[in-house]
Write an enzyme that holds these catalytic residues in place. Structure first.
Site, PDB file in Angstrom:
ATOM      1  N   ASN A 149     -10.056  15.793 -14.592  1.00  0.00           N
ATOM      2  CA  ASN A 149      -9.377  14.252 -14.027  1.00  0.00           C
ATOM      3  C   ASN A 149     -10.580  13.314 -14.510  1.00  0.00           C
ATOM      4  O   ASN A 149     -11.653  13.396 -13.632  1.00  0.00           O
ATOM      5  CB  ASN A 149      -9.257  14.505 -12.405  1.00  0.00           C
ATOM      6  CG  ASN A 149      -8.664  13.397 -11.828  1.00  0.00           C
ATOM      7  OD1 ASN A 149      -8.529  12.224 -12.733  1.00  0.00           O
ATOM      8  ND2 ASN A 149      -7.876  13.438 -10.872  1.00  0.00           N
ATOM      9  N   ARG A 178      -9.379  -4.792  -6.563  1.00  0.00           N
ATOM     10  CA  ARG A 178      -8.470  -5.620  -7.531  1.00  0.00           C
ATOM     11  C   ARG A 178      -7.691  -6.616  -6.876  1.00  0.00           C
ATOM     12  O   ARG A 178      -7.135  -6.160  -5.600  1.00  0.00           O
ATOM     13  CB  ARG A 178      -7.578  -4.462  -8.185  1.00  0.00           C
ATOM     14  CG  ARG A 178      -8.290  -3.670  -9.541  1.00  0.00           C
ATOM     15  CD  ARG A 178      -7.355  -2.568  -9.923  1.00  0.00           C
ATOM     16  NE  ARG A 178      -7.886  -1.531  -9.605  1.00  0.00           N
ATOM     17  CZ  ARG A 178      -7.408  -0.176  -9.587  1.00  0.00           C
ATOM     18  NH1 ARG A 178      -6.130  -0.106 -10.189  1.00  0.00           N
ATOM     19  NH2 ARG A 178      -7.802   1.179  -9.623  1.00  0.00           N
ATOM     20  N   GLU A 224      -3.363  15.702  -6.291  1.00  0.00           N
ATOM     21  CA  GLU A 224      -3.036  15.506  -7.933  1.00  0.00           C
ATOM     22  C   GLU A 224      -3.347  16.638  -8.682  1.00  0.00           C
ATOM     23  O   GLU A 224      -2.685  16.821  -9.665  1.00  0.00           O
ATOM     24  CB  GLU A 224      -3.618  14.080  -8.258  1.00  0.00           C
ATOM     25  CG  GLU A 224      -3.160  12.848  -7.555  1.00  0.00           C
ATOM     26  CD  GLU A 224      -3.960  11.555  -7.736  1.00  0.00           C
ATOM     27  OE1 GLU A 224      -5.079  11.585  -7.023  1.00  0.00           O
ATOM     28  OE2 GLU A 224      -3.242  10.557  -8.459  1.00  0.00           O
ATOM     29  N   ARG A 277      -5.566  15.026 -16.565  1.00  0.00           N
ATOM     30  CA  ARG A 277      -4.955  13.865 -16.202  1.00  0.00           C
ATOM     31  C   ARG A 277      -5.245  12.511 -17.146  1.00  0.00           C
ATOM     32  O   ARG A 277      -6.224  12.235 -17.409  1.00  0.00           O
ATOM     33  CB  ARG A 277      -5.589  13.191 -14.866  1.00  0.00           C
ATOM     34  CG  ARG A 277      -4.894  12.146 -14.486  1.00  0.00           C
ATOM     35  CD  ARG A 277      -5.510  11.428 -13.075  1.00  0.00           C
ATOM     36  NE  ARG A 277      -5.018  10.428 -12.909  1.00  0.00           N
ATOM     37  CZ  ARG A 277      -5.631   9.388 -11.978  1.00  0.00           C
ATOM     38  NH1 ARG A 277      -7.019   9.704 -11.743  1.00  0.00           N
ATOM     39  NH2 ARG A 277      -5.068   8.264 -11.838  1.00  0.00           N
ATOM     40  N   LYS A 322     -13.694  14.702 -12.770  1.00  0.00           N
ATOM     41  CA  LYS A 322     -13.680  15.740 -11.777  1.00  0.00           C
ATOM     42  C   LYS A 322     -12.884  16.921 -12.360  1.00  0.00           C
ATOM     43  O   LYS A 322     -12.142  16.706 -13.262  1.00  0.00           O
ATOM     44  CB  LYS A 322     -12.857  15.300 -10.661  1.00  0.00           C
ATOM     45  CG  LYS A 322     -13.540  14.023  -9.790  1.00  0.00           C
ATOM     46  CD  LYS A 322     -12.705  13.768  -8.530  1.00  0.00           C
ATOM     47  CE  LYS A 322     -12.837  12.389  -8.250  1.00  0.00           C
ATOM     48  NZ  LYS A 322     -11.818  11.591  -7.556  1.00  0.00           N
ATOM     49  N   ASN A 342      -8.479   3.596  -3.417  1.00  0.00           N
ATOM     50  CA  ASN A 342      -9.031   2.300  -3.843  1.00  0.00           C
ATOM     51  C   ASN A 342      -8.282   1.619  -4.648  1.00  0.00           C
ATOM     52  O   ASN A 342      -8.216   0.277  -4.388  1.00  0.00           O
ATOM     53  CB  ASN A 342     -10.173   2.775  -4.701  1.00  0.00           C
ATOM     54  CG  ASN A 342     -11.136   3.314  -4.020  1.00  0.00           C
ATOM     55  OD1 ASN A 342     -11.947   2.626  -2.956  1.00  0.00           O
ATOM     56  ND2 ASN A 342     -11.864   4.413  -4.213  1.00  0.00           N
ATOM     57  N   GLY A 343      -7.292   2.170  -5.443  1.00  0.00           N
ATOM     58  CA  GLY A 343      -6.301   1.539  -6.089  1.00  0.00           C
ATOM     59  C   GLY A 343      -4.969   1.888  -5.097  1.00  0.00           C
ATOM     60  O   GLY A 343      -4.982   2.800  -4.680  1.00  0.00           O
ATOM     61  N   HIS A 352       0.737   4.871  -1.884  1.00  0.00           N
ATOM     62  CA  HIS A 352      -0.538   5.531  -2.422  1.00  0.00           C
ATOM     63  C   HIS A 352      -1.357   4.311  -2.196  1.00  0.00           C
ATOM     64  O   HIS A 352      -1.573   3.517  -2.773  1.00  0.00           O
ATOM     65  CB  HIS A 352      -0.409   5.962  -3.824  1.00  0.00           C
ATOM     66  CG  HIS A 352      -1.685   6.387  -4.278  1.00  0.00           C
ATOM     67  ND1 HIS A 352      -1.702   7.779  -4.678  1.00  0.00           N
ATOM     68  CD2 HIS A 352      -2.903   5.958  -4.635  1.00  0.00           C
ATOM     69  CE1 HIS A 352      -3.016   7.835  -4.977  1.00  0.00           C
ATOM     70  NE2 HIS A 352      -3.668   6.896  -4.986  1.00  0.00           N
ATOM     71  N   LEU A 353      -2.154   4.533  -1.112  1.00  0.00           N
ATOM     72  CA  LEU A 353      -3.207   3.405  -0.535  1.00  0.00           C
ATOM     73  C   LEU A 353      -4.632   4.107  -0.595  1.00  0.00           C
ATOM     74  O   LEU A 353      -4.877   4.738   0.527  1.00  0.00           O
ATOM     75  CB  LEU A 353      -2.694   3.135   0.974  1.00  0.00           C
ATOM     76  CG  LEU A 353      -1.290   2.510   1.055  1.00  0.00           C
ATOM     77  CD1 LEU A 353      -1.133   2.147   2.464  1.00  0.00           C
ATOM     78  CD2 LEU A 353      -1.076   1.550   0.187  1.00  0.00           C
TER      79      LEU A 353
HETATM   80  P1  ADP Z   1      -9.252   7.169  -5.075  1.00  0.00           P
HETATM   81  O1  ADP Z   1      -8.307   6.030  -5.358  1.00  0.00           O
HETATM   82  O2  ADP Z   1     -10.513   6.439  -5.575  1.00  0.00           O
HETATM   83  O3  ADP Z   1      -8.968   8.288  -5.326  1.00  0.00           O
HETATM   84  P2  ADP Z   1      -9.220   7.310  -2.081  1.00  0.00           P
HETATM   85  O4  ADP Z   1      -7.752   8.128  -2.184  1.00  0.00           O
HETATM   86  O5  ADP Z   1     -10.291   8.587  -1.652  1.00  0.00           O
HETATM   87  O6  ADP Z   1      -9.614   6.731  -3.379  1.00  0.00           O
HETATM   88  O7  ADP Z   1      -9.370   6.374  -1.093  1.00  0.00           O
HETATM   89  C1  ADP Z   1     -10.350   5.724  -0.852  1.00  0.00           C
HETATM   90  C2  ADP Z   1     -10.351   4.525   0.384  1.00  0.00           C
HETATM   91  O8  ADP Z   1      -9.857   5.230   1.529  1.00  0.00           O
HETATM   92  C3  ADP Z   1     -11.466   3.764   0.519  1.00  0.00           C
HETATM   93  O9  ADP Z   1     -10.919   2.455   0.732  1.00  0.00           O
HETATM   94  C4  ADP Z   1     -11.913   4.570   1.753  1.00  0.00           C
HETATM   95  O10 ADP Z   1     -12.495   3.381   2.711  1.00  0.00           O
HETATM   96  C5  ADP Z   1     -10.371   5.028   2.514  1.00  0.00           C
HETATM   97  N1  ADP Z   1     -10.493   5.858   3.699  1.00  0.00           N
HETATM   98  C6  ADP Z   1     -11.306   7.085   3.533  1.00  0.00           C
HETATM   99  N2  ADP Z   1     -11.458   7.479   4.780  1.00  0.00           N
HETATM  100  C7  ADP Z   1     -11.025   6.707   5.818  1.00  0.00           C
HETATM  101  C8  ADP Z   1     -10.871   6.569   6.934  1.00  0.00           C
HETATM  102  N3  ADP Z   1     -11.137   7.556   7.853  1.00  0.00           N
HETATM  103  N4  ADP Z   1     -10.059   5.390   7.650  1.00  0.00           N
HETATM  104  C9  ADP Z   1      -9.584   4.479   6.787  1.00  0.00           C
HETATM  105  N5  ADP Z   1     -10.003   4.352   5.692  1.00  0.00           N
HETATM  106  C10 ADP Z   1     -10.537   5.431   5.009  1.00  0.00           C
END
Ligand code: ADP
Length: 405
Positions: free
Chosen positions: A7, A248, A391, A99, A14, A218-219, A215-216
């Site tokens: 990935n 973003r 994923e 990916r 990764k 970073n993106g 899907h929440l």
């Molecule tokens: P990516 O999109 O890079 O795969 P992730 O799915 O790991 O990222 O999501 C990252 C986001 O999740 C960051 O904004 C992080 O702050 C948030 N996050 C991680 N752990 C928690 C938590 N315990 N409470 C709230 N937000 C969290």
């Protein structure tokens, strides 16, 4: 069957190794035997490598090397050597799944990688400049280390290839359509995995379900999924469209760009940087793109952090509303990825807006760090699921299915 998954991100790679012991694909998610990660520093000549195995072995070190491909070869070496050894030889690996962020219009399904597929991924690099070249590097590195092993490309855009034209085509001049300027949508591997998992959890047939997957991470993106097919999504021609994200902007009035280009001295590169790296939670809060840090700042009374949170929620609710518009009803709302899985506050805020439709969240279940469970109240008209997105496992499944054919 041993399946290696790669990935590739712009500054990380990764990887994980799965072993499927039987002739059939297991119904549950398997844990990888080995997981490795490379993080590149700015210079790209130095990398940090982190490896862990299912048996608890851990390796962490900085390495040099003349190329990213050499770093990947080093990472693969830890599969067969030292404390993190899990197989005797790399030739035991049956298939490698990658990916690939952008598959354009031609790749509606996962494919075995040939020269032609590589050329297509390279050609699509103009649409995903941070990701497609990194995936190609991974493909090349595997070719060097594992010779002619079967390699498979699993595209993040494929799942959205079913978008109807009305959802996919931007109402610009028609020549945009002819040039391929349209909504492709991303995070497809995650949205598809969550749709399948939702059907399992609800014990329903996916082809009879209407879902919205959030899907929440970073993106951030949403998908409207009807009878197992993506019918709308918030990301667009690029992963910049739609919801407010970590750094973003998501959707903004395109007139702002015209204004900035005309009235300020913005170059294309500066605009790219501002919209992708200096906007969203980071841009508004001035604190961080990390949701946890924004929440910590809110708890200390920081007004800009509160504003960032409020915009995030406003846009998430609006996005859910727009996904709802063409589904003709809703069976389940699904939350996934970092924020979706771990923030009860965001789930609560998103759901509150739809209480008038009979969508009712169970406050207690929402607080109990739910994983792959329904957190709706018994009397809710709509189920609310929290699903841990997998994923890499989804890519491994696709490789398995493709090889069975
Ligand atoms: P990516 O999109 O890079 O795969 P992730 O799915 O790991 O990222 O999501 C990252 C986001 O999740 C960051 O904004 C992080 O702050 C948030 N996050 C991680 N752990 C928690 C938590 N315990 N409470 C709230 N937000 C969290």
């Amino acid at each position: 069957m041993k399946i290696l998954v790669l990935n590739a991100g712009s500054s990380s790679q990764k990887s994980c190794l799965y072993e499927i012991p039987d002739a059939n694909l297991p119904n549950k998610v398997l844990q990888p035997l080995w997981e490795g990660k490379i993080d590149w520093t700015q210079e790209q000549s130095e990398a940090e490598i982190e490896v862990k195995t299912a048996t608890g072995a851990v390796l962490q070190e900085f390495i040099d090397g003349d190329s990213r491909i050499a770093h990947v070869a080093y990472l693969l070496n830890t599969l067969t050597h030292g404390a993190t050894k899990v197989i005797s030889q790399l030739s035991e690996i049956d298939v490698v799944g990658h990916r690939v962020v952008h598959g354009g219009l031609d790749y509606r399904n996962s494919v075995v990688i040939t020269e032609e597929v590589k050329q297509a991924i390279a050609h699509l690099s103009t649409l995903a400049p941070a990701h497609n070249p990194a995936a190609l590097e991974g493909i090349e590195a595997i070719g060097k280390s594992l010779g002619s092993v079967t390699q498979v490309a699993v595209f993040d855009t494929s799942f959205h290839s079913t978008l109807p034209d009305a959802a996919a085509i931007y109402p610009g001049p028609y020549e945009w359509v002819e040039k391929g300027i349209r909504r492709y949508g991303f995070h497809g591997i995650s949205h598809q995995y969550c749709a399948n998992r939702a059907a399992q959890i609800l014990n329903r047939d996916l082809t009879s379900l209407r879902l919205i997957t959030c899907h929440l991470g970073n993106g951030c993106s949403l998908a409207a999924i009807k009878n197992g097919k993506s019918v709308d999504t918030t990301m667009g021609f690029t992963p910049l469209d739609g919801l407010m994200m970590g750094s973003r902007s998501g959707s903004i009035d395109p007139g702002i760009l015209i204004h900035l280009l005309r009235q300020s001295d913005y170059s294309v590169e500066e605009l790219d940087y501002v919209l992708n790296k200096a906007s969203g939670l980071r841009g508004i809060s001035g604190i961080s793109s990390d949701f946890r840090e924004v929440i910590a700042a809110i708890n200390q009374g920081n007004d800009r952090a509160q504003l960032a949170y409020d915009i995030y929620v406003h846009r998430l609710r609006a996005g859910i509303g727009s996904m709802l518009a063409n589904l003709g009803g809703l069976d389940a709302l699904v939350f996934t990825a970092g924020v979706g899985e771990k923030s009860p506050g965001i789930r609560q805020a998103a759901c509150e807006a739809w209480e008038f439709l009979g969508l009712k969240i169970d406050q207690e279940k929402n607080q109990q760090q739910p994983v792959d469970v329904d957190i709706a109240r018994d009397d809710s008209n709509v189920r609310i699921l929290v699903i841990h997105t997998q994923e890499d496992w989804a890519i491994a499944q696709q490789c398995w299915q493709l090889l069975q054919q």
